[in-house]
Design an enzyme around this catalytic site. Sequence first.
Site, PDB file in Angstrom:
ATOM      1  N   ARG A   1      -4.296  -8.502   0.806  1.00 20.75           N
ATOM      2  CA  ARG A   1      -3.690  -8.834   2.106  1.00 20.75           C
ATOM      3  C   ARG A   1      -4.454 -10.022   2.679  1.00 20.75           C
ATOM      4  NH1 ARG A   1      -2.064 -10.183   6.603  1.00 20.75           N
ATOM      5  NH2 ARG A   1      -0.909  -8.832   8.064  1.00 20.75           N
TER       6      ARG A   1
ATOM      7  N   GLU B   1       8.218 -10.584   9.112  1.00 17.47           N
ATOM      8  CA  GLU B   1       8.602  -9.437   8.289  1.00 17.47           C
ATOM      9  C   GLU B   1       9.904  -9.698   7.542  1.00 17.47           C
ATOM     10  OE1 GLU B   1       6.920  -6.341   7.898  1.00 17.47           O
ATOM     11  OE2 GLU B   1       5.346  -7.593   8.744  1.00 17.47           O
TER      12      GLU B   1
ATOM     13  N   ARG C   1      -5.065  -1.850   0.637  1.00 18.52           N
ATOM     14  CA  ARG C   1      -5.061  -3.229   0.166  1.00 18.52           C
ATOM     15  C   ARG C   1      -6.407  -3.871   0.501  1.00 18.52           C
ATOM     16  NH1 ARG C   1       0.273  -5.261   3.245  1.00 18.52           N
ATOM     17  NH2 ARG C   1      -1.094  -4.551   4.934  1.00 18.52           N
TER      18      ARG C   1
END
Length: 274
Positions: A151, A159, A199
Amino acid sequence: MREGDSNSKKSADVAVLSITLTGSTLTLIYTYKRYLTQFKRTNDIPRRIFRKHWLYGKVTSVGDGDNFHFFHMPGGIRGGWGWLRPVPQMIKNDSTAEKLVGDSRNMRFFNFNWITHGRSTKSKIQKAKSQFLKLNVPYKNRKNLPTIPIRLCGIDAPERAHFGNPAQPFGNEALIWLQNRILGKKVWVKPLSIDQYNRCVARVSYWDWFGGWKDLSLEMLKDGLAVVYEGKVNTEFDDREDKYRYYEFLARSRKKGLWIQNKFETPGEYKKRI
C-alpha cells in the site's frame, strides 16, 4: 622431524581447516538468511527491516490506484535472480487501457451538449481523463504468486467500483497510470508498517531513465491522481508529509487530474459516506 611432531602438525592443520570450513559455512548461512532470504508475504518481513531498509523486487500485479503486489528479489542479479532463481515472466497485454476499464467509455457525453455551459466543464474533465486512458498497459496482472501486497504511503487514490458501489471519478485513470508506470518493472520498497488489511504500507521508489529516481507516491500527487492521505490510522509519510502536501497544492492550483472537477469528494470522504 620425529613422527610424533609430524602427527601433531597434521592434527593442528586438520583442526584449523575444520574451524575455517565451519566458520565459512556459518558465515554463508548467516549471509543468506540476513540478505538473500526471499520474503513471500507481509508477515515474513522482520521488524528490523521496517523504516530502515529497502527491499528490491518486481511488480507482478496492480489491482488498484494505490496498491500493488511485489515479488521480492533480494540481492537482485547478484542474489541469483534470473540465472539461479526464477523471476516471474509477465504476459503481454493485447487490450488497450480503455478496454480494461470499459465502463469509462460510457462516461462520454452527447455531442449536442456543446451548447450548454456544462459542456465546457464536462469536456475538460473528459479531456483530462482521456490522456490517462490512452496510456499503454504493457502486461497483464500475474496472480497466485508468492508476493507481498504493498500500500503506497502518504496518499489515497480515487476509489474504483467495489462491492456494487460506483467508482469515483479518476479511479480507473489512477489504476491505468499506476499500471503504466510500474507493472512488470523493478522497484525498491521501504516498509513502514502493516495496515488492517495485512498490506505492507511502504514508500516506493523506481528508476526513470529521463528523471532518475522517483518517489511513486509523489509522482501520483504531481499528476493529480491522488490526494494526501487523510486517515488517522496507519498514517505513514516517511518524513515527507510537507513535500507531499506542497505538490498536492501545486496539482490542485493547476487543476491537474482529479482537481479539474468543480465538486470533488476525497477518497476518505467517499469511504465514510458509503
